[in-house]
Design an enzyme around this catalytic site. Structure first.
Site, PDB file in Angstrom:
ATOM      1  N   CYS A   1       0.960  -1.279  -0.087  1.00 56.46           N
ATOM      2  CA  CYS A   1       0.099  -0.082   0.047  1.00 56.46           C
ATOM      3  C   CYS A   1       1.021   1.445   0.032  1.00 56.46           C
ATOM      4  CB  CYS A   1      -0.692   0.156   1.124  1.00 56.46           C
ATOM      5  SG  CYS A   1      -2.017  -1.311   1.459  1.00 56.46           S
TER       6      CYS A   1
ATOM      7  N   GLU B   1       0.858   3.975   1.926  1.00 59.18           N
ATOM      8  CA  GLU B   1       0.931   4.302   3.151  1.00 59.18           C
ATOM      9  C   GLU B   1       2.279   3.869   3.712  1.00 59.18           C
ATOM     10  OE1 GLU B   1      -1.930   3.392   2.041  1.00 59.18           O
ATOM     11  OE2 GLU B   1      -3.787   4.079   3.208  1.00 59.18           O
TER      12      GLU B   1
ATOM     13  N   CYS C   1      -5.969   0.578   5.143  1.00 59.32           N
ATOM     14  CA  CYS C   1      -6.277  -0.839   5.498  1.00 59.32           C
ATOM     15  C   CYS C   1      -5.792  -1.058   7.037  1.00 59.32           C
ATOM     16  CB  CYS C   1      -5.827  -1.803   4.652  1.00 59.32           C
ATOM     17  SG  CYS C   1      -3.965  -1.798   4.824  1.00 59.32           S
TER      18      CYS C   1
HETATM   19  N1  THU Z   1      -4.299   0.450  -1.137  1.00 58.13           N
HETATM   20  C1  THU Z   1      -3.488   1.284  -0.413  1.00 58.13           C
HETATM   21  O1  THU Z   1      -2.315   1.583  -1.188  1.00 58.13           O
HETATM   22  N2  THU Z   1      -4.123   2.076   0.433  1.00 58.13           N
HETATM   23  C2  THU Z   1      -5.016   1.724   0.834  1.00 58.13           C
HETATM   24  O2  THU Z   1      -5.365   2.596   1.877  1.00 58.13           O
HETATM   25  C3  THU Z   1      -6.103   0.856   0.593  1.00 58.13           C
HETATM   26  C4  THU Z   1      -5.362   0.086  -0.422  1.00 58.13           C
HETATM   27  C5  THU Z   1      -3.727  -0.116  -2.617  1.00 58.13           C
HETATM   28  C6  THU Z   1      -3.579  -1.813  -2.376  1.00 58.13           C
HETATM   29  C7  THU Z   1      -3.922  -2.368  -3.595  1.00 58.13           C
HETATM   30  O3  THU Z   1      -2.623  -1.718  -4.393  1.00 58.13           O
HETATM   31  C8  THU Z   1      -5.022  -1.222  -3.921  1.00 58.13           C
HETATM   32  O4  THU Z   1      -4.932  -0.303  -3.312  1.00 58.13           O
HETATM   33  C9  THU Z   1      -6.205  -2.138  -4.133  1.00 58.13           C
HETATM   34  O5  THU Z   1      -6.586  -2.535  -2.720  1.00 58.13           O
END
Ligand code: THU
Length: 165
Positions: free
Chosen positions: A73, A75, A112
């Site tokens: 992610c 973050e 998440c």
């Molecule tokens: N994702 C993030 O980068 N941050 C979040 O807070 C939620 C999800 C990304 C992970 C994945 O690459 C895509 O979003 C779909 O879940």
């Protein structure tokens, strides 16, 4: 048995113009970072920008992989980079933004569980709040004063640390 309740406090800014200048820049940086995501599988583009106590801004975007769980992610890309580049430097604020090709985003993106856990550890370590600014491409911004507000009854693994030899 006793019933207990937990309260989640947050504020909502109508748009960028309702935030102080440093937060406007941070949210703008996170929105810009959505254009740098590598997310060919989900087409969900997330950007993050961390403001450090020394004034540096460290950014990240989500990085996916054909072996899905290997991706990360936005973050955690940003927060881990910040800790790697400036170990021990307090993180003051983090802005997170997302946009999608496929779905209509009604709400600002919300981190998440794994990212909340990671951010909480740095927050506990620095003994000071990491303020969170959650948004999407435009419009409303949710303002959360500290990560622990978004992760009640958290597991704090820091207490497992052994004394340094
Ligand atoms: N994702 C993030 O980068 N941050 C979040 O807070 C939620 C999800 C990304 C992970 C994945 O690459 C895509 O979003 C779909 O879940």
């Amino acid at each position: 048995m006793k019933k207990k309740e937990l309260l989640v406090r947050y504020s909502e800014a109508e748009d960028l113009g309702h935030l102080p200048p440093d937060e406007q820049s941070l949210v703008a940086a996170s929105r810009e970072m959505t254009t740098k995501a590598y997310a060919p599988y989900s087409t969900f583009y997330v950007g993050a920008a961390v403001l450090l106590a020394n004034g540096e801004t460290i950014v990240g975007s989500n990085q996916e992989n054909g072996a899905y769980p290997s991706g990360l992610c936005a973050e955690r890309v940003a927060v881990f980079a910040a800790s790697a580049m400036f170990p021990g430097m307090p993180m003051v604020k983090i802005a997170i933004s997302a946009r999608s090709k496929r779905i209509e985003m009604e709400e600002p993106v919300s981190p998440c569980g794994a990212c909340r856990q990671v951010m909480l550890e740095y927050e506990a370590l620095q003994k000071g709040p990491i303020k969170m600014l959650l948004s999407k491409e435009s419009g409303r911004i949710l303002v959360i004063e500290k990560v622990s507000d978004l992760l009640p009854l958290a597991f704090l693994g820091g207490r497992l640390k052994k004394e340094e030899a």
